[in-house]
Scaffold this motif. Sequence first.
Motif, PDB file in Angstrom:
ATOM      1  N   ASP A  82       0.815  -1.219   0.000  1.00 17.21           N
ATOM      2  CA  ASP A  82       0.000   0.000   0.000  1.00 17.21           C
ATOM      3  C   ASP A  82       0.841   1.257   0.000  1.00 17.21           C
ATOM      4  O   ASP A  82       0.363   2.323  -0.363  1.00 17.21           O
ATOM      5  CB  ASP A  82      -0.930   0.005   1.221  1.00 17.21           C
ATOM      6  N   THR A  83       2.069   1.197   0.489  1.00 15.77           N
ATOM      7  CA  THR A  83       2.910   2.381   0.610  1.00 15.77           C
ATOM      8  C   THR A  83       3.790   2.518  -0.623  1.00 15.77           C
ATOM      9  O   THR A  83       4.582   1.633  -0.900  1.00 15.77           O
ATOM     10  CB  THR A  83       3.798   2.289   1.857  1.00 15.77           C
ATOM     11  N   PRO A  84       3.679   3.623  -1.405  1.00 19.56           N
ATOM     12  CA  PRO A  84       4.552   3.798  -2.571  1.00 19.56           C
ATOM     13  C   PRO A  84       6.010   3.894  -2.149  1.00 19.56           C
ATOM     14  O   PRO A  84       6.329   4.310  -1.057  1.00 19.56           O
ATOM     15  CB  PRO A  84       4.059   5.114  -3.196  1.00 19.56           C
ATOM     16  N   SER A  85       6.855   3.493  -3.076  1.00 17.66           N
ATOM     17  CA  SER A  85       8.296   3.538  -2.789  1.00 17.66           C
ATOM     18  C   SER A  85       8.737   4.960  -2.544  1.00 17.66           C
ATOM     19  O   SER A  85       8.411   5.871  -3.301  1.00 17.66           O
ATOM     20  CB  SER A  85       9.065   2.949  -3.973  1.00 17.66           C
ATOM     21  N   GLY A  86       9.505   5.180  -1.458  1.00 17.15           N
ATOM     22  CA  GLY A  86      10.038   6.508  -1.148  1.00 17.15           C
ATOM     23  C   GLY A  86       9.066   7.407  -0.417  1.00 17.15           C
ATOM     24  O   GLY A  86       9.370   8.557  -0.171  1.00 17.15           O
ATOM     25  N   LYS A  87       7.872   6.891  -0.066  1.00 19.68           N
ATOM     26  CA  LYS A  87       6.895   7.724   0.632  1.00 19.68           C
ATOM     27  C   LYS A  87       6.638   7.166   2.018  1.00 19.68           C
ATOM     28  O   LYS A  87       6.793   5.974   2.266  1.00 19.68           O
ATOM     29  CB  LYS A  87       5.580   7.792  -0.144  1.00 19.68           C
ATOM     30  N   ALA A  88       6.179   8.059   2.911  1.00 16.86           N
ATOM     31  CA  ALA A  88       5.919   7.649   4.283  1.00 16.86           C
ATOM     32  C   ALA A  88       4.638   6.836   4.344  1.00 16.86           C
ATOM     33  O   ALA A  88       3.755   6.958   3.485  1.00 16.86           O
ATOM     34  CB  ALA A  88       5.812   8.872   5.184  1.00 16.86           C
ATOM     35  N   SER A  89       4.528   5.971   5.344  1.00 20.79           N
ATOM     36  CA  SER A  89       3.334   5.180   5.553  1.00 20.79           C
ATOM     37  C   SER A  89       2.198   6.082   6.002  1.00 20.79           C
ATOM     38  O   SER A  89       2.407   7.197   6.445  1.00 20.79           O
ATOM     39  CB  SER A  89       3.612   4.118   6.610  1.00 20.79           C
ATOM     40  N   PRO A  90       0.918   5.576   5.892  1.00 16.16           N
ATOM     41  CA  PRO A  90      -0.215   6.402   6.337  1.00 16.16           C
ATOM     42  C   PRO A  90      -0.103   6.836   7.783  1.00 16.16           C
ATOM     43  O   PRO A  90      -0.484   7.943   8.140  1.00 16.16           O
ATOM     44  CB  PRO A  90      -1.417   5.486   6.087  1.00 16.16           C
ATOM     45  N   SER A  91       0.408   5.943   8.644  1.00 14.21           N
ATOM     46  CA  SER A  91       0.538   6.324  10.050  1.00 14.21           C
ATOM     47  C   SER A  91       1.534   7.466  10.230  1.00 14.21           C
ATOM     48  O   SER A  91       1.315   8.377  11.023  1.00 14.21           O
ATOM     49  CB  SER A  91       0.977   5.111  10.870  1.00 14.21           C
ATOM     50  N   ALA A  92       2.627   7.441   9.453  1.00 12.33           N
ATOM     51  CA  ALA A  92       3.612   8.531   9.549  1.00 12.33           C
ATOM     52  C   ALA A  92       3.021   9.840   9.044  1.00 12.33           C
ATOM     53  O   ALA A  92       3.235  10.905   9.603  1.00 12.33           O
ATOM     54  CB  ALA A  92       4.868   8.171   8.763  1.00 12.33           C
ATOM     55  N   ARG A  93       2.246   9.737   7.932  1.00 11.76           N
ATOM     56  CA  ARG A  93       1.612  10.959   7.424  1.00 11.76           C
ATOM     57  C   ARG A  93       0.607  11.510   8.423  1.00 11.76           C
ATOM     58  O   ARG A  93       0.443  12.714   8.560  1.00 11.76           O
ATOM     59  CB  ARG A  93       0.922  10.660   6.084  1.00 11.76           C
ATOM     60  N   THR A  94      -0.096  10.614   9.131  1.00 14.94           N
ATOM     61  CA  THR A  94      -1.058  11.064  10.138  1.00 14.94           C
ATOM     62  C   THR A  94      -0.365  11.789  11.276  1.00 14.94           C
ATOM     63  O   THR A  94      -0.872  12.786  11.794  1.00 14.94           O
ATOM     64  CB  THR A  94      -1.845   9.858  10.675  1.00 14.94           C
ATOM     65  N   ARG A  95       0.829  11.298  11.667  1.00 17.35           N
ATOM     66  CA  ARG A  95       1.563  11.963  12.745  1.00 17.35           C
ATOM     67  C   ARG A  95       2.074  13.332  12.310  1.00 17.35           C
ATOM     68  O   ARG A  95       2.178  14.250  13.113  1.00 17.35           O
ATOM     69  CB  ARG A  95       2.731  11.082  13.207  1.00 17.35           C
ATOM     70  N   ARG A  96       2.421  13.472  11.012  1.00 13.88           N
ATOM     71  CA  ARG A  96       2.960  14.751  10.542  1.00 13.88           C
ATOM     72  C   ARG A  96       1.869  15.780  10.261  1.00 13.88           C
ATOM     73  O   ARG A  96       2.130  16.967  10.151  1.00 13.88           O
ATOM     74  CB  ARG A  96       3.781  14.544   9.265  1.00 13.88           C
ATOM     75  N   LEU A  97       0.596  15.339  10.098  1.00 12.87           N
ATOM     76  CA  LEU A  97      -0.484  16.249   9.737  1.00 12.87           C
ATOM     77  C   LEU A  97      -0.678  17.381  10.740  1.00 12.87           C
ATOM     78  O   LEU A  97      -0.807  18.552  10.340  1.00 12.87           O
ATOM     79  CB  LEU A  97      -1.783  15.452   9.557  1.00 12.87           C
ATOM     80  N   PRO A  98      -0.720  17.137  12.068  1.00 17.46           N
ATOM     81  CA  PRO A  98      -0.863  18.277  13.007  1.00 17.46           C
ATOM     82  C   PRO A  98       0.255  19.292  12.903  1.00 17.46           C
ATOM     83  O   PRO A  98       0.026  20.494  13.011  1.00 17.46           O
ATOM     84  CB  PRO A  98      -0.883  17.589  14.382  1.00 17.46           C
ATOM     85  N   VAL A  99       1.480  18.804  12.646  1.00 11.14           N
ATOM     86  CA  VAL A  99       2.609  19.735  12.519  1.00 11.14           C
ATOM     87  C   VAL A  99       2.429  20.629  11.307  1.00 11.14           C
ATOM     88  O   VAL A  99       2.634  21.846  11.348  1.00 11.14           O
ATOM     89  CB  VAL A  99       3.930  18.944  12.430  1.00 11.14           C
ATOM     90  N   ILE A 100       1.985  20.030  10.188  1.00  5.80           N
ATOM     91  CA  ILE A 100       1.775  20.806   8.965  1.00  5.80           C
ATOM     92  C   ILE A 100       0.661  21.833   9.166  1.00  5.80           C
ATOM     93  O   ILE A 100       0.762  22.983   8.741  1.00  5.80           O
ATOM     94  CB  ILE A 100       1.444  19.858   7.800  1.00  5.80           C
ATOM     95  N   LEU A 101      -0.411  21.413   9.846  1.00  4.11           N
ATOM     96  CA  LEU A 101      -1.514  22.339  10.096  1.00  4.11           C
ATOM     97  C   LEU A 101      -1.084  23.509  10.971  1.00  4.11           C
ATOM     98  O   LEU A 101      -1.489  24.660  10.753  1.00  4.11           O
ATOM     99  CB  LEU A 101      -2.681  21.590  10.742  1.00  4.11           C
TER     100      LEU A 101
END
Length: 276
Positions: free
Chosen positions: A86-105
């Motif tokens: 499910d995770t494209p090569s070179g990209k973060a997993s969904p859980s990692a993206r979820t953790r980074r979302l509050p920081v981006i917001l």
Amino acid sequence: MSTTRHLVNRRRRLATTAARTATAPAGEPTAERPGTDRPGHEAELPPPGSAPGDVPEPDGTASAAAEDTGTGERTADAADTADAADTPSGKASPSARTRRLPVILCLLTVLLGGFAAYAATQASSLRDDPATRNTALTDIARTSEVKGAATQAVEAVFSYDFADPEALDRAVRTHLTGEAVRQHTTMLAAVRDQGPKQKLLLTTTVTESGVERIDGDRARVLVYADQSNTRTAPAKGGDKAAEDERTYAAAMLAVDLVRTDGTWRIANLDTLGAGS
């Protein structure tokens, strides 16, 4: 389950063979048990010394533990494989993206807040800039209204007909206010005095005008006008008719207007130093 039983039986067979080899006389070949030449015979042969058909079952606890361990490993491997698929090569997993979302917001909130403060500051400075407040640069309809009011007022207050001197007084009351009334009285004092005697006819026509600025209910307009002055000279002798004397002149002045009661009126007359 079959793999675990196979390993247990193989270990037992190897242990029995090693013990029999150690107790056999030197040089005597070790007899093979029947059926050992077939694949999978380890699962069919009982250990030496046991009765036929008495095949010990592997320990249930060990088998269950091994089975559980294998199941857990397979489950973890399947989960890892699914994540990897499910995770494209070179990209973060969904859980990692979820953790980074509050920081981006949070970063976006800070950036938008800074931009809003900067925009408010710039808007305030623009409102304070006289060039920005000058709606003559942006409001075409209002600019046309001011030009029309200035043209009508100048032509009315700078025209005189000896046959109807009250028309000039009405024009002053309609189009002038404040300091402009006093200025106009001084400028046209000679016309009012000599007009009836010389049968004076003064006509002013605005040829061009330009709005310099409009700031709310105040405006300044530069006006160019042509003036025609006609005097009727008295006859020289009783048998000669009166003669008309006509002169032409150009005039330029700036007028300051104010809007009161919905009407633009001239509040100041500036001859641009023509009378000094």
